[in-house]
Design a protein around this motif. Structure first.
Motif, PDB file in Angstrom:
ATOM      1  N   TRP A  90       0.833  -1.201   0.000  1.00  0.00           N
ATOM      2  CA  TRP A  90       0.000   0.000   0.000  1.00  0.00           C
ATOM      3  C   TRP A  90       0.870   1.254   0.000  1.00  0.00           C
ATOM      4  N   TRP A 113       2.503   1.679  -3.350  1.00  0.00           N
ATOM      5  CA  TRP A 113       1.512   2.101  -4.339  1.00  0.00           C
ATOM      6  C   TRP A 113       1.187   3.574  -4.171  1.00  0.00           C
ATOM      7  N   LEU A 114       0.997   3.996  -2.930  1.00  0.00           N
ATOM      8  CA  LEU A 114       0.634   5.390  -2.676  1.00  0.00           C
ATOM      9  C   LEU A 114       1.764   6.339  -3.054  1.00  0.00           C
ATOM     10  N   LYS A 115       3.004   5.927  -2.841  1.00  0.00           N
ATOM     11  CA  LYS A 115       4.150   6.779  -3.222  1.00  0.00           C
ATOM     12  C   LYS A 115       4.194   7.029  -4.718  1.00  0.00           C
ATOM     13  N   GLY A 116       3.736   6.074  -5.513  1.00  0.00           N
ATOM     14  CA  GLY A 116       3.777   6.212  -6.964  1.00  0.00           C
ATOM     15  C   GLY A 116       2.593   6.952  -7.550  1.00  0.00           C
ATOM     16  N   GLN A 117       1.646   7.372  -6.731  1.00  0.00           N
ATOM     17  CA  GLN A 117       0.448   8.047  -7.223  1.00  0.00           C
ATOM     18  C   GLN A 117       0.678   9.552  -7.330  1.00  0.00           C
ATOM     19  N   PRO A 118      -0.124  10.196  -8.164  1.00  0.00           N
ATOM     20  CA  PRO A 118      -0.026  11.662  -8.256  1.00  0.00           C
ATOM     21  C   PRO A 118      -0.391  12.320  -6.917  1.00  0.00           C
ATOM     22  N   ILE A 147      -4.068  12.249  -5.576  1.00  0.00           N
ATOM     23  CA  ILE A 147      -4.556  11.015  -4.956  1.00  0.00           C
ATOM     24  C   ILE A 147      -4.037  10.917  -3.528  1.00  0.00           C
ATOM     25  N   ARG A 148      -2.770  11.287  -3.320  1.00  0.00           N
ATOM     26  CA  ARG A 148      -2.227  11.260  -1.958  1.00  0.00           C
ATOM     27  C   ARG A 148      -2.966  12.245  -1.061  1.00  0.00           C
TER      28      ARG A 148
END
Length: 144
Positions: free
Chosen positions: A109, A112-117, A120-121
């Protein structure tokens, strides 16, 4: 101090060969405050095995419950939950497997969150804040 029942000069193939054996059993493994020694002493009592397991279960579940309560707050909610699972994993195989699985899921998780724009974060942060407000409102309603 334990006495040696063997004759002087006699050897035994089952005798321990570590530092505790060389010092007459006064090593760290023979320490009365060692957690394994305490566990063995409690389990040797009549009903001690059940009492120990119930105690570990109560402590582990209490730690996990505290972590769940703190989960929406900024702080170590997951760390506390993992600590509770670690306590349970000392007695239960299923808890050890669950701890490993949960660590993997949190790492997935987070990656995944680190790779989001950024939006989204920020949305995830806003949803976390809404959960926090909901918990605070429920606590205020229940305990006012």
């Amino acid at each position: 101090m334990p006495t040696d029942q063997r004759a002087p000069g006699a050897t035994s193939s089952s005798a321990p060969a570590g530092p505790a054996a060389q010092t007459g059993g006064a090593g760290p493994a023979a320490s009365p405050k060692s957690s394994r020694n305490i566990r063995a002493r409690v389990r040797a009592l009549p009903g001690g095995w059940v009492a120990w397991r119930i105690g570990i279960t109560v402590v582990g579940v209490a730690i996990i419950a505290g972590g769940i309560v703190l989960l929406p707050l900024p702080g170590p909610g997951w760390l506390i939950i993992f600590a509770g699972l670690g306590v349970l994993a000392t007695e239960y195989t299923w808890a050890a497997r669950l701890l490993t699985w949960a660590r993997d899921q949190v790492l997935r998780w987070t990656e995944w969150l680190k790779g989001q724009p950024i939006w989204i974060r920020l949305l995830v942060g806003l949803l976390t804040l809404l959960v926090l407000v909901g918990v605070a409102a429920a606590a205020w309603y229940l305990f006012r």
